[in-house]
Design an enzyme around this catalytic site. Structure first.
Site, PDB file in Angstrom:
ATOM      1  N   ASN A 211       0.804  -1.223   0.000  1.00  0.00           N
ATOM      2  CA  ASN A 211       0.000   0.000   0.000  1.00  0.00           C
ATOM      3  C   ASN A 211       0.839   1.276   0.000  1.00  0.00           C
ATOM      4  O   ASN A 211       0.301   2.367   0.029  1.00  0.00           O
ATOM      5  CB  ASN A 211      -0.985   0.001   1.164  1.00  0.00           C
ATOM      6  CG  ASN A 211      -0.294  -0.004   2.512  1.00  0.00           C
ATOM      7  OD1 ASN A 211       0.907  -0.249   2.611  1.00  0.00           O
ATOM      8  ND2 ASN A 211      -1.044   0.248   3.566  1.00  0.00           N
ATOM      9  N   CYS A 212       2.159   1.152  -0.077  1.00  0.00           N
ATOM     10  CA  CYS A 212       3.058   2.309  -0.144  1.00  0.00           C
ATOM     11  C   CYS A 212       2.969   2.913  -1.549  1.00  0.00           C
ATOM     12  O   CYS A 212       3.132   2.211  -2.555  1.00  0.00           O
ATOM     13  CB  CYS A 212       4.490   1.865   0.166  1.00  0.00           C
ATOM     14  SG  CYS A 212       5.747   3.111  -0.156  1.00  0.00           S
ATOM     15  N   ASP A 213       2.719   4.217  -1.635  1.00  0.00           N
ATOM     16  CA  ASP A 213       2.571   4.873  -2.938  1.00  0.00           C
ATOM     17  C   ASP A 213       3.825   4.743  -3.790  1.00  0.00           C
ATOM     18  O   ASP A 213       3.742   4.542  -5.001  1.00  0.00           O
ATOM     19  CB  ASP A 213       2.223   6.354  -2.761  1.00  0.00           C
ATOM     20  CG  ASP A 213       0.790   6.560  -2.287  1.00  0.00           C
ATOM     21  OD1 ASP A 213      -0.039   5.639  -2.451  1.00  0.00           O
ATOM     22  OD2 ASP A 213       0.503   7.641  -1.746  1.00  0.00           O
TER      23      ASP A 213
END
Length: 116
Positions: free
Chosen positions: A10-12
């Site tokens: 979920n890290c951009d």
């Protein structure tokens, strides 16, 4: 060897990196820190390759959420290693093992384009 991208789904920045790899047709394997943990031997290789200062993300919320005594205990590679093993989100992402000992930290499209 296909590249291995380490990070959190979920890290951009990890999302951008994975999209870049897909757009450039680069097959890779994804290692999810949340599900599979931080590989201790891999962490040691990353520390040797890039240094603990480049690998430890002191700007993120995970670092800021740590107790002050834990943060103040990070004075060298050993202290940083202990924190990164215990708190995977403190590792700057993504870490990519490209093969032949080449390791990058973070996402830089121009550097990745000339990785060969």
């Amino acid at each position: 060897m296909i590249p291995v991208l380490y990070g959190i789904p979920n890290c951009d920045t990890v999302k951008k990196a994975r999209a870049w790899l897909a757009e450039h047709g680069i097959e890779h394997r994804f290692h999810d820190f949340k599900k599979a943990g931080v590989p201790a031997a891999g962490l040691d290789a990353w520390l040797a390759a890039v240094g603990w200062e480049a690998l430890l993300n002191r700007r993120g919320t995970a670092w800021r959420a740590l107790p002050d005594d834990v943060k103040q205990g990070v004075l060298d590679a050993a202290g940083a290693r202990a924190v990164m093993l215990a708190h995977a989100s403190t590792i700057k992402r993504p870490v990519v093992e490209w093969g032949q000992g080449r390791i990058t930290v973070g996402f830089d499209p121009s550097a990745w384009s000339s990785r060969g």
